[in-house]
Design a protein around this motif. Structure first.
Motif, PDB file in Angstrom:
ATOM      1  N   ILE A  64       5.561 -14.625 -11.712  1.00  0.00           N
ATOM      2  CA  ILE A  64       5.968 -15.243 -12.980  1.00  0.00           C
ATOM      3  C   ILE A  64       6.363 -16.707 -12.780  1.00  0.00           C
ATOM      4  N   LYS A  65       7.101 -17.014 -11.740  1.00  0.00           N
ATOM      5  CA  LYS A  65       7.561 -18.355 -11.388  1.00  0.00           C
ATOM      6  C   LYS A  65       8.233 -19.071 -12.558  1.00  0.00           C
ATOM      7  N   GLU A  66       7.634 -20.184 -12.998  1.00  0.00           N
ATOM      8  CA  GLU A  66       8.244 -21.014 -14.035  1.00  0.00           C
ATOM      9  C   GLU A  66       8.115 -20.419 -15.435  1.00  0.00           C
ATOM     10  N   LYS A  67       7.310 -19.410 -15.604  1.00  0.00           N
ATOM     11  CA  LYS A  67       7.115 -18.800 -16.926  1.00  0.00           C
ATOM     12  C   LYS A  67       8.248 -17.848 -17.300  1.00  0.00           C
ATOM     13  N   TRP A  68       9.250 -17.737 -16.455  1.00  0.00           N
ATOM     14  CA  TRP A  68      10.366 -16.830 -16.710  1.00  0.00           C
ATOM     15  C   TRP A  68      11.072 -17.180 -18.006  1.00  0.00           C
ATOM     16  N   SER A  69      11.162 -18.448 -18.327  1.00  0.00           N
ATOM     17  CA  SER A  69      11.847 -18.863 -19.557  1.00  0.00           C
ATOM     18  C   SER A  69      11.064 -18.480 -20.805  1.00  0.00           C
ATOM     19  N   GLU A  70       9.774 -18.230 -20.669  1.00  0.00           N
ATOM     20  CA  GLU A  70       8.938 -17.855 -21.815  1.00  0.00           C
ATOM     21  C   GLU A  70       8.984 -16.355 -22.110  1.00  0.00           C
ATOM     22  N   ILE A  71       9.531 -15.576 -21.201  1.00  0.00           N
ATOM     23  CA  ILE A  71       9.578 -14.124 -21.376  1.00  0.00           C
ATOM     24  C   ILE A  71      10.654 -13.783 -22.398  1.00  0.00           C
ATOM     25  N   PRO A  72      10.376 -12.819 -23.298  1.00  0.00           N
ATOM     26  CA  PRO A  72      11.364 -12.436 -24.310  1.00  0.00           C
ATOM     27  C   PRO A  72      12.647 -11.880 -23.686  1.00  0.00           C
ATOM     28  N   LEU A  73      13.728 -12.008 -24.409  1.00  0.00           N
ATOM     29  CA  LEU A  73      15.039 -11.587 -23.923  1.00  0.00           C
ATOM     30  C   LEU A  73      15.076 -10.089 -23.609  1.00  0.00           C
ATOM     31  N   VAL A  74      14.389  -9.285 -24.400  1.00  0.00           N
ATOM     32  CA  VAL A  74      14.373  -7.835 -24.167  1.00  0.00           C
ATOM     33  C   VAL A  74      13.701  -7.524 -22.821  1.00  0.00           C
ATOM     34  N   ALA A  75      12.611  -8.194 -22.515  1.00  0.00           N
ATOM     35  CA  ALA A  75      11.922  -7.971 -21.241  1.00  0.00           C
ATOM     36  C   ALA A  75      12.799  -8.414 -20.071  1.00  0.00           C
ATOM     37  N   LYS A  76      13.511  -9.520 -20.241  1.00  0.00           N
ATOM     38  CA  LYS A  76      14.437  -9.967 -19.190  1.00  0.00           C
ATOM     39  C   LYS A  76      15.553  -8.949 -18.991  1.00  0.00           C
ATOM     40  N   PHE A  77      16.076  -8.405 -20.078  1.00  0.00           N
ATOM     41  CA  PHE A  77      17.126  -7.394 -19.976  1.00  0.00           C
ATOM     42  C   PHE A  77      16.610  -6.165 -19.238  1.00  0.00           C
ATOM     43  N   ILE A  78      15.403  -5.717 -19.557  1.00  0.00           N
ATOM     44  CA  ILE A  78      14.820  -4.553 -18.887  1.00  0.00           C
ATOM     45  C   ILE A  78      14.634  -4.845 -17.394  1.00  0.00           C
ATOM     46  N   TRP A  80      16.301  -7.016 -15.510  1.00  0.00           N
ATOM     47  CA  TRP A  80      17.608  -7.047 -14.856  1.00  0.00           C
ATOM     48  C   TRP A  80      18.221  -5.657 -14.743  1.00  0.00           C
ATOM     49  N   PHE A  81      18.022  -4.817 -15.755  1.00  0.00           N
ATOM     50  CA  PHE A  81      18.543  -3.450 -15.700  1.00  0.00           C
ATOM     51  C   PHE A  81      17.898  -2.677 -14.550  1.00  0.00           C
ATOM     52  N   ILE A  82      16.584  -2.779 -14.424  1.00  0.00           N
ATOM     53  CA  ILE A  82      15.884  -2.088 -13.342  1.00  0.00           C
ATOM     54  C   ILE A  82      16.305  -2.652 -11.994  1.00  0.00           C
ATOM     55  N   PHE A  83      16.438  -3.972 -11.901  1.00  0.00           N
ATOM     56  CA  PHE A  83      16.844  -4.618 -10.660  1.00  0.00           C
ATOM     57  C   PHE A  83      18.244  -4.173 -10.234  1.00  0.00           C
ATOM     58  N   VAL A  84      19.184  -4.196 -11.158  1.00  0.00           N
ATOM     59  CA  VAL A  84      20.567  -3.810 -10.835  1.00  0.00           C
ATOM     60  C   VAL A  84      20.650  -2.322 -10.497  1.00  0.00           C
ATOM     61  N   SER A  85      19.947  -1.476 -11.250  1.00  0.00           N
ATOM     62  CA  SER A  85      20.017  -0.037 -10.970  1.00  0.00           C
ATOM     63  C   SER A  85      19.372   0.299  -9.626  1.00  0.00           C
ATOM     64  N   ASN A  86      18.261  -0.343  -9.267  1.00  0.00           N
ATOM     65  CA  ASN A  86      17.665  -0.111  -7.948  1.00  0.00           C
ATOM     66  C   ASN A  86      18.557  -0.646  -6.837  1.00  0.00           C
ATOM     67  N   SER A  87      19.172  -1.794  -7.058  1.00  0.00           N
ATOM     68  CA  SER A  87      20.085  -2.350  -6.054  1.00  0.00           C
ATOM     69  C   SER A  87      21.280  -1.430  -5.852  1.00  0.00           C
ATOM     70  N   TYR A  88      21.863  -0.960  -6.944  1.00  0.00           N
ATOM     71  CA  TYR A  88      22.985  -0.035  -6.849  1.00  0.00           C
ATOM     72  C   TYR A  88      22.562   1.270  -6.168  1.00  0.00           C
ATOM     73  N   GLY A  89      21.388   1.784  -6.517  1.00  0.00           N
ATOM     74  CA  GLY A  89      20.898   3.012  -5.894  1.00  0.00           C
ATOM     75  C   GLY A  89      20.712   2.846  -4.402  1.00  0.00           C
ATOM     76  N   PHE A  90      20.171   1.703  -3.985  1.00  0.00           N
ATOM     77  CA  PHE A  90      19.994   1.434  -2.562  1.00  0.00           C
ATOM     78  C   PHE A  90      21.341   1.373  -1.848  1.00  0.00           C
ATOM     79  N   ILE A  91      22.270   0.609  -2.396  1.00  0.00           N
ATOM     80  CA  ILE A  91      23.591   0.470  -1.763  1.00  0.00           C
ATOM     81  C   ILE A  91      24.312   1.811  -1.712  1.00  0.00           C
ATOM     82  N   ASP A  92      24.266   2.556  -2.812  1.00  0.00           N
ATOM     83  CA  ASP A  92      24.963   3.842  -2.872  1.00  0.00           C
ATOM     84  C   ASP A  92      24.392   4.853  -1.885  1.00  0.00           C
ATOM     85  N   THR A  93      23.070   4.962  -1.818  1.00  0.00           N
ATOM     86  CA  THR A  93      22.478   5.955  -0.921  1.00  0.00           C
ATOM     87  C   THR A  93      22.706   5.602   0.539  1.00  0.00           C
TER      88      THR A  93
END
Length: 100
Positions: A64-78, A80-93
């Motif tokens: 995506i690189k510089e096109k990140w600012s063009e992505i809709p807010l809902v897609a960014k939220f999704i 970040w949600f997937i990123f945080v949940s996978n990070s938490y799952g990795f740390i927890d396990t």
């Protein structure tokens, strides 16, 4: 980045995810007969989470690189949600498998 190189990268990430999921399922089935495999299940599931985090970073920083600012807010939220949940799952396990 060339289309051929990016498709190879996506195939490698896909193969790693599939291998991790199959390994997790095999260890999960083995825990029925021997509960000592539970740590292996946690490590394998943590590896799948780590691969997921690496894939998300690859998508955001390489594809995506510089096109990140063009992505809709809902897609960014999704994302970040997937990123945080996978990070938490990795740390927890890994904490559960190694520390507790």
């Amino acid at each position: 980045m060339s289309k051929e190189k990016s498709s190879k990268t996506l195939m490698v990430f896909g193969a790693l995810i599939i291998i991790g999921v199959i390994t997790t399922l095999v260890f999960l089935c083995l825990t029925k007969y021997n509960p000592h495999y539970w740590d292996d299940v946690l490590l394998s599931f943590g590896a799948v989470n780590l691969i997921g985090v690496c894939f998300l970073i690859y998508i955001k920083e390489i594809r995506i690189k510089e096109k990140w600012s063009e992505i809709p807010l809902v897609a960014k939220f999704i994302w970040w949600f997937i990123f945080v949940s996978n990070s938490y799952g990795f740390i927890d396990t890994y904490m559960t498998a190694f520390i507790f």
